[in-house]
Scaffold this motif. Structure first.
Motif, PDB file in Angstrom:
ATOM      1  N   ILE B 260       6.812  -6.311 -14.447  1.00  0.00           N
ATOM      2  CA  ILE B 260       6.162  -6.897 -15.618  1.00  0.00           C
ATOM      3  C   ILE B 260       5.061  -7.856 -15.159  1.00  0.00           C
ATOM      4  O   ILE B 260       5.337  -8.811 -14.425  1.00  0.00           O
ATOM      5  CB  ILE B 260       7.188  -7.682 -16.460  1.00  0.00           C
ATOM      6  N   GLY B 261       3.839  -7.591 -15.571  1.00  0.00           N
ATOM      7  CA  GLY B 261       2.735  -8.500 -15.229  1.00  0.00           C
ATOM      8  C   GLY B 261       2.515  -8.643 -13.728  1.00  0.00           C
ATOM      9  O   GLY B 261       2.188  -9.718 -13.252  1.00  0.00           O
ATOM     10  N   ILE B 262       2.744  -7.549 -12.984  1.00  0.00           N
ATOM     11  CA  ILE B 262       2.456  -7.544 -11.542  1.00  0.00           C
ATOM     12  C   ILE B 262       1.330  -6.539 -11.316  1.00  0.00           C
ATOM     13  O   ILE B 262       1.440  -5.394 -11.730  1.00  0.00           O
ATOM     14  CB  ILE B 262       3.693  -7.117 -10.709  1.00  0.00           C
ATOM     15  N   SER B 263       0.243  -6.979 -10.682  1.00  0.00           N
ATOM     16  CA  SER B 263      -0.920  -6.094 -10.570  1.00  0.00           C
ATOM     17  C   SER B 263      -0.652  -4.938  -9.602  1.00  0.00           C
ATOM     18  O   SER B 263      -1.177  -3.858  -9.764  1.00  0.00           O
ATOM     19  CB  SER B 263      -2.134  -6.893 -10.133  1.00  0.00           C
ATOM     20  N   GLY B 264       0.178  -5.192  -8.592  1.00  0.00           N
ATOM     21  CA  GLY B 264       0.503  -4.116  -7.654  1.00  0.00           C
ATOM     22  C   GLY B 264      -0.316  -4.161  -6.386  1.00  0.00           C
ATOM     23  O   GLY B 264      -0.861  -3.152  -5.939  1.00  0.00           O
ATOM     24  N   ALA B 265      -0.405  -5.354  -5.769  1.00  0.00           N
ATOM     25  CA  ALA B 265      -1.080  -5.485  -4.474  1.00  0.00           C
ATOM     26  C   ALA B 265      -0.357  -4.599  -3.470  1.00  0.00           C
ATOM     27  O   ALA B 265       0.845  -4.367  -3.583  1.00  0.00           O
ATOM     28  CB  ALA B 265      -1.030  -6.940  -4.000  1.00  0.00           C
ATOM     29  N   ILE B 266      -1.101  -4.143  -2.483  1.00  0.00           N
ATOM     30  CA  ILE B 266      -0.547  -3.187  -1.526  1.00  0.00           C
ATOM     31  C   ILE B 266       0.665  -3.765  -0.794  1.00  0.00           C
ATOM     32  O   ILE B 266       1.627  -3.062  -0.498  1.00  0.00           O
ATOM     33  CB  ILE B 266      -1.662  -2.703  -0.584  1.00  0.00           C
ATOM     34  N   GLN B 267       0.657  -5.086  -0.543  1.00  0.00           N
ATOM     35  CA  GLN B 267       1.795  -5.720   0.130  1.00  0.00           C
ATOM     36  C   GLN B 267       3.035  -5.707  -0.765  1.00  0.00           C
ATOM     37  O   GLN B 267       4.159  -5.622  -0.287  1.00  0.00           O
ATOM     38  CB  GLN B 267       1.483  -7.174   0.509  1.00  0.00           C
ATOM     39  N   HIS B 268       2.818  -5.801  -2.073  1.00  0.00           N
ATOM     40  CA  HIS B 268       3.951  -5.741  -2.987  1.00  0.00           C
ATOM     41  C   HIS B 268       4.514  -4.318  -3.013  1.00  0.00           C
ATOM     42  O   HIS B 268       5.714  -4.109  -2.861  1.00  0.00           O
ATOM     43  CB  HIS B 268       3.525  -6.164  -4.397  1.00  0.00           C
ATOM     44  N   LEU B 269       3.601  -3.340  -3.141  1.00  0.00           N
ATOM     45  CA  LEU B 269       4.039  -1.943  -3.201  1.00  0.00           C
ATOM     46  C   LEU B 269       4.787  -1.545  -1.932  1.00  0.00           C
ATOM     47  O   LEU B 269       5.751  -0.783  -1.981  1.00  0.00           O
ATOM     48  CB  LEU B 269       2.838  -1.022  -3.419  1.00  0.00           C
ATOM     49  N   ALA B 270       4.360  -2.096  -0.785  1.00  0.00           N
ATOM     50  CA  ALA B 270       5.004  -1.754   0.481  1.00  0.00           C
ATOM     51  C   ALA B 270       6.495  -2.093   0.443  1.00  0.00           C
ATOM     52  O   ALA B 270       7.313  -1.411   1.041  1.00  0.00           O
ATOM     53  CB  ALA B 270       4.335  -2.490   1.628  1.00  0.00           C
ATOM     54  N   GLY B 271       6.843  -3.147  -0.294  1.00  0.00           N
ATOM     55  CA  GLY B 271       8.243  -3.557  -0.324  1.00  0.00           C
ATOM     56  C   GLY B 271       9.095  -2.832  -1.348  1.00  0.00           C
ATOM     57  O   GLY B 271      10.314  -2.811  -1.245  1.00  0.00           O
ATOM     58  N   ASN B 282       1.888  -3.902 -18.140  1.00  0.00           N
ATOM     59  CA  ASN B 282       0.771  -4.776 -17.780  1.00  0.00           C
ATOM     60  C   ASN B 282      -0.314  -4.637 -18.845  1.00  0.00           C
ATOM     61  O   ASN B 282      -0.547  -3.541 -19.345  1.00  0.00           O
ATOM     62  CB  ASN B 282       0.220  -4.368 -16.404  1.00  0.00           C
ATOM     63  N   ASN B 283      -0.961  -5.762 -19.180  1.00  0.00           N
ATOM     64  CA  ASN B 283      -1.995  -5.656 -20.217  1.00  0.00           C
ATOM     65  C   ASN B 283      -3.340  -5.188 -19.656  1.00  0.00           C
ATOM     66  O   ASN B 283      -4.262  -4.921 -20.400  1.00  0.00           O
ATOM     67  CB  ASN B 283      -2.142  -6.968 -21.016  1.00  0.00           C
ATOM     68  N   ASP B 284      -3.417  -5.082 -18.326  1.00  0.00           N
ATOM     69  CA  ASP B 284      -4.661  -4.613 -17.713  1.00  0.00           C
ATOM     70  C   ASP B 284      -4.524  -3.140 -17.332  1.00  0.00           C
ATOM     71  O   ASP B 284      -3.811  -2.808 -16.394  1.00  0.00           O
ATOM     72  CB  ASP B 284      -4.948  -5.470 -16.471  1.00  0.00           C
ATOM     73  N   PRO B 285      -5.207  -2.265 -18.050  1.00  0.00           N
ATOM     74  CA  PRO B 285      -5.066  -0.830 -17.752  1.00  0.00           C
ATOM     75  C   PRO B 285      -5.580  -0.475 -16.357  1.00  0.00           C
ATOM     76  O   PRO B 285      -5.256   0.586 -15.831  1.00  0.00           O
ATOM     77  CB  PRO B 285      -5.913  -0.150 -18.826  1.00  0.00           C
ATOM     78  N   GLU B 286      -6.376  -1.369 -15.756  1.00  0.00           N
ATOM     79  CA  GLU B 286      -6.925  -1.107 -14.422  1.00  0.00           C
ATOM     80  C   GLU B 286      -5.989  -1.586 -13.307  1.00  0.00           C
ATOM     81  O   GLU B 286      -6.311  -1.444 -12.139  1.00  0.00           O
ATOM     82  CB  GLU B 286      -8.276  -1.831 -14.246  1.00  0.00           C
ATOM     83  N   ALA B 287      -4.863  -2.185 -13.646  1.00  0.00           N
ATOM     84  CA  ALA B 287      -3.955  -2.709 -12.607  1.00  0.00           C
ATOM     85  C   ALA B 287      -3.571  -1.576 -11.656  1.00  0.00           C
ATOM     86  O   ALA B 287      -3.147  -0.504 -12.095  1.00  0.00           O
ATOM     87  CB  ALA B 287      -2.711  -3.305 -13.250  1.00  0.00           C
ATOM     88  N   PRO B 288      -3.736  -1.810 -10.328  1.00  0.00           N
ATOM     89  CA  PRO B 288      -3.461  -0.730  -9.364  1.00  0.00           C
ATOM     90  C   PRO B 288      -2.027  -0.204  -9.429  1.00  0.00           C
ATOM     91  O   PRO B 288      -1.755   0.926  -9.035  1.00  0.00           O
ATOM     92  CB  PRO B 288      -3.745  -1.371  -8.007  1.00  0.00           C
TER      93      PRO B 288
END
Lengths: 248, 316
Positions: B260-271, B282-288
Motif C-alpha cells: 500500500i502506497g509503496i512505489s516499488g524501488a528496485i531495492q524493495h522489490l529485491a526483498g 497506489n494512487n500513482d498509476p506510474e508507480a514502478p
C-alpha cells in the motif's frame, strides 16, 4: 584486537541480470560493481571498533584483479590493510576455505562477513568459515559489543531479538542494524589519498575445488501484465484472490 | 544413503516451514528410493510428521538444547547424521535453519545449498535448482560431497500429505558443551511474524504518517497477516526496523504480499520478489511497482483500505 572483514564484490542492485556463454555465466558487461551492502555494514562497524577496541582492520576478498577497486574503496573508508586472494570465486565452500587458510596463518579475534551477498544470496560464507575454524558464530547480527575478550551480540530472530554471549574468536554475519545506512562512511579526499599508501597484498590461491557449481542459469518467466481493478470494484479483487490466485 | 529432515519446532509445535521441508524430503526420498527420517529437538508431539510421509522420527530431548544456538544444534544434528549415515539433510529456510545449516556444513565439511526451489532434476550428478540474484535469476547447480545439506525456499514446494510409519525413536546425544550462551530473548507474542506469514500487508510513505498505520494493522488482522513497511518508513521511525522488508531488510516469501502506497524501488522489490502473488494499491498509476504486480488498484489508499477491510470482514 585483530579484525578481518570479508568483502564480496557484487553487481549494483539496479544492474540488468543477463547470462552469457550458453547461459553458464553472469554477464558482467556494463555492470557496476559495489561492496556487498551487508559487508559494508560490517566494515563500518569494524572501523568504529578502531576507536572503541583499538582494533586493526584488514579487509579481504577472494577474486581477480577486477575486485581491487572495491578494496581500495574499503581502504579509503578506513580499513588499515587489504588482501586479495587471487582466484576466481566459484562457490561458497571454496571461497570460505581460501579465507580459512589465511585465518590459520594470521590469527583474527573477529571475522566479519555480510549475512549474505546480494548476487548469489547463499548466506553460507560466514557459517562455513565458523564451522571450518570451529569458531563461534552469530549471523543476522544487529549489535556487537566486545569487552575484556567477551562478545555480546544481538541476533535478529523471527519476531524479536536474541542476545548471546561468547568468547572470541567469533564470526559474525552483519546486516543493517549493526550500523544504520546513515552511518555508512563516504570516503573523503583525505581517505582516498591515504588509501593509496596503504598495503594491498595479493596472495596466491590454494586452488581449492568447488563443491557447488552453477551449470546453467535461467531467467524467471516473463510476468503477465498486472490486472487492474477499479477502486470501486473491490469485490472483484477479493474474488480473484480467493478463486483465481487462491491465496486467501 | 538416507534422507533426513530437521523438523524445526517452536513451543512444542512443528513449524509450517518444517512441514514443507518434510514434504520436500518425502518427494526426494521417493525419487532416490529411500526411506524418510526426521529429527526433532525438544518437541514432545511430533506425530504430525507421520502425515507428511515420515517413516522414522528421531526424538532428541536434552536440556542443553533448551535454547537454540547454531553450535549446539549443529553438534546434535551431526551426531544423528553420523549414527544414521545420512547423506542428505533437508532444512527449511527459517532464520534459525539457515543459520544452523551453514555452520553445520562447516563442521561436517558437507556441501550446503540454500534457496532451493525444486527437487533435484538429476541424482547423478546431483543437480538442483535454486534462486539467485534476488529472484531475478535461477541456477541449476551441481553439488558434490558426501553430505549434502539442502535448505528449501519458503512456499516454493508447498505442503503435501503422505502416509509414513511415523515410528518415534528416542535419540540420545552425547554431551554438548557450548562456548556461546543465549542470555536474553525478546519476542513479541501473539503476532504473526513476517517469516512465518502466508500473507504480508506492507505500506510505504503513501500512508502519510504513523498515525494512519491502524489501517494496515486492521487489514492485516482480518487476513491473519504480518505487517511490514518500506525502507523510508523505517528510516523515518514511523515503524520499527524489524518491519522493514527489502534488500537490506527482511526478505519476504509469502503467498500474498499487499503493498500500500509503496512505489516499488528496485531495492524493495529485491526483498519481496519471491512472494507468489503481489497486490499493489497506489494512487500513482506510474508507480514502478505495478510492473511487478499481479493485481493492482490505482486509487486512494485512505478510501480503498477501509472498504476492503469491511468487505473482507463481511465475507467471513
Amino acid at each position: 584486537m585483530n579484525i578481518l572483514v570479508c568483502i564480496s564484490n557484487v553487481p549494483d542492485t539496479t544492474s540488468k541480470i543477463n547470462f552469457i556463454d550458453n547461459d553458464s555465466k553472469f554477464d558482467k558487461n556494463g555492470v557496476q560493481f559495489i561492496i556487498n551492502p551487508n559487508d559494508e555494514f560490517g566494515l563500518t562497524k569494524a572501523i568504529w571498533m578502531k576507536d572503541s577496541n583499538n582494533a586493526d582492520v584488514t579487509v579481504l576478498t577472494v577474486g581477480d584483479s577486477s575486485a581491487d577497486a572495491i578494496l581500495r574503496k574499503c581502504l579509503a573508508i578506513g580499513a588499515d590493510k587489504a588482501i586479495r586472494i587471487d582466484c576466481e570465486a566459484i562457490d561458497a565452500s571454496s571461497v570460505s576455505k581460501e579465507i580459512v587458510e589465511h585465518c590459520n596463518e594470521v590469527k583474527y579475534d573477529l571475522v566479519i562477513c555480510g549475512r549474505e551477498s546480494i548476487d548469489y544470496n547463499g548466506g553460507l560464507v560466514p557459517g562455513l568459515i565458523a564451522g571450518y575454524l570451529d569458531y563461534n558464530f552469530v549471523t543476522n547480527c544487529v549489535s556487537l559489543n566486545i569487552e575484556n575478550g567477551k562478545a555480546k551480540c544481538s541476533r535478529e530472530i523471527s519476531g524479536g531479538i536474541e542476545v548471546t554471549e561468547s568468547d572470541l574468536p567469533l564470526v559474525i554475519g552483519a546486516q543493517k542494524g549493526l550500523v544504520e545506512e546513515s552511518d555508512l562512511i563516504i570516503p573523503n579526499m583525505r581517505g582516498i589519498m591515504m588509501a593509496r599508501q596503504k598495503p594491498l597484498e595479493v596472495l596466491s590461491a590454494k586452488n581449492i575445488k568447488a563443491r557447488a557449481i552453477d551449470k546453467k542459469y535461467f531467467k524467471p518467466q516473463e510476468k503477465a501484465e498486472v490486472k487492474l481493478i477499479k477502486p470501486d470494484e473491490l469485490d472483484k479483487l477479493i474474488d480473484l484472490l480467493e478463486n483465481e490466485a487462491k491465496v486467501i | 544413503m538416507g534422507v533426513l529432515v530437521y523438523a524445526e519446532s517452536e513451543n512444542n509445535i512443528i513449524k509450517k516451514s518444517a512441514l514443507e521441508a518434510v514434504s520436500y524430503g518425502k518427494a526426494l526420498a521417493e525419487k532416490i528410493g529411500s526411506r524418510l527420517n526426521c529429527v526433532v529437538i525438544n518437541c514432545s508431539e511430533p506425530n504430525i510428521l507421520k502425515q507428511y510421509g515420515t517413516d522414522k522420527i528421531f526424538n532428541i530431548t536434552n536440556d542443553s538444547l533448551k535454547d537454540f544456538t547454531s553450535r549446539s544444534y549443529s553438534n546434535a544434528l551431526q551426531q544423528v547424521i553420523k549414527a544414521e549415515n545420512t547423506s542428505i539433510l533437508i532444512l527449511s529456510s527459517s532464520a534459525d535453519s539457515k543459520y544452523l545449516g551453514a555452520h553445520l556444513a562447516g563442521f561436517t565439511d558437507g556441501s550446503f545449498i540454500s534457496n532451493v526451489v525444486g527437487i533435484p532434476d538429476n541424482l547423478d550428478p546431483f543437480t538442483v535448482k535454486r534462486s539467485c540474484f534476488t529472484n531475478k535469476g535461477f541456477s541449476s547447480t551441481e553439488l558434490t560431497g558426501d553430505i549434502k545439506i539442502i535448505s528449501i525456499s519458503a512456499n516454493s514446494f508447498g505442503l503435501i500429505e503422505n502416509n509414513g510409519d511415523g515410528k518415534i525413536e528416542d535419540f540420545h546425544i552425547e554431551d554438548i558443551s557450548s562456548t556461546i550462551t543465549v542470555s536474553n530473548i525478546e519476542k513479541q507474542s501473539g503476532k504473526v511474524t513476517i517469516a512465518d506469514a502466508d500473507v504480508v500487508v506492507s505500506a510505504g510513505r503513501g500512508l502519510k504518517g504513523p498515525e494512519n498505520w491502524h489501517l494496515v494493522e486492521e487489514l492485516a488482522e482480518v487476513l491473519g497477516a504480518a505487517t511490514a513497511c518500506s525502507k523510508p518508513v523505517s528510516d523515518m521511525g514511523w515503524r520499527p526496523h524489524s518491519e522493514h522488508v527489502g534488500q537490506t531488510g527482511k526478505p519476504v516469501s509469502s503467498n500474498l504480499y499487499i503493498a500500500i502506497g509503496i512505489s516499488g524501488a528496485i531495492q524493495h522489490l529485491a526483498g519481496i520478489n519471491s512472494s507468489k502473488i503481489k497486490v499493489v494499491i497506489n494512487n500513482d498509476p506510474e508507480a514502478p511497482f505495478f510492473k511487478a504486480a499481479d493485481y493492482g488498484i490505482v486509487g486512494d489508499a485512505f478510501e480503498v483500505i477501509p472498504q476492503l477491510i469491511t468487505k473482507l470482514k463481511n465475507r467471513k
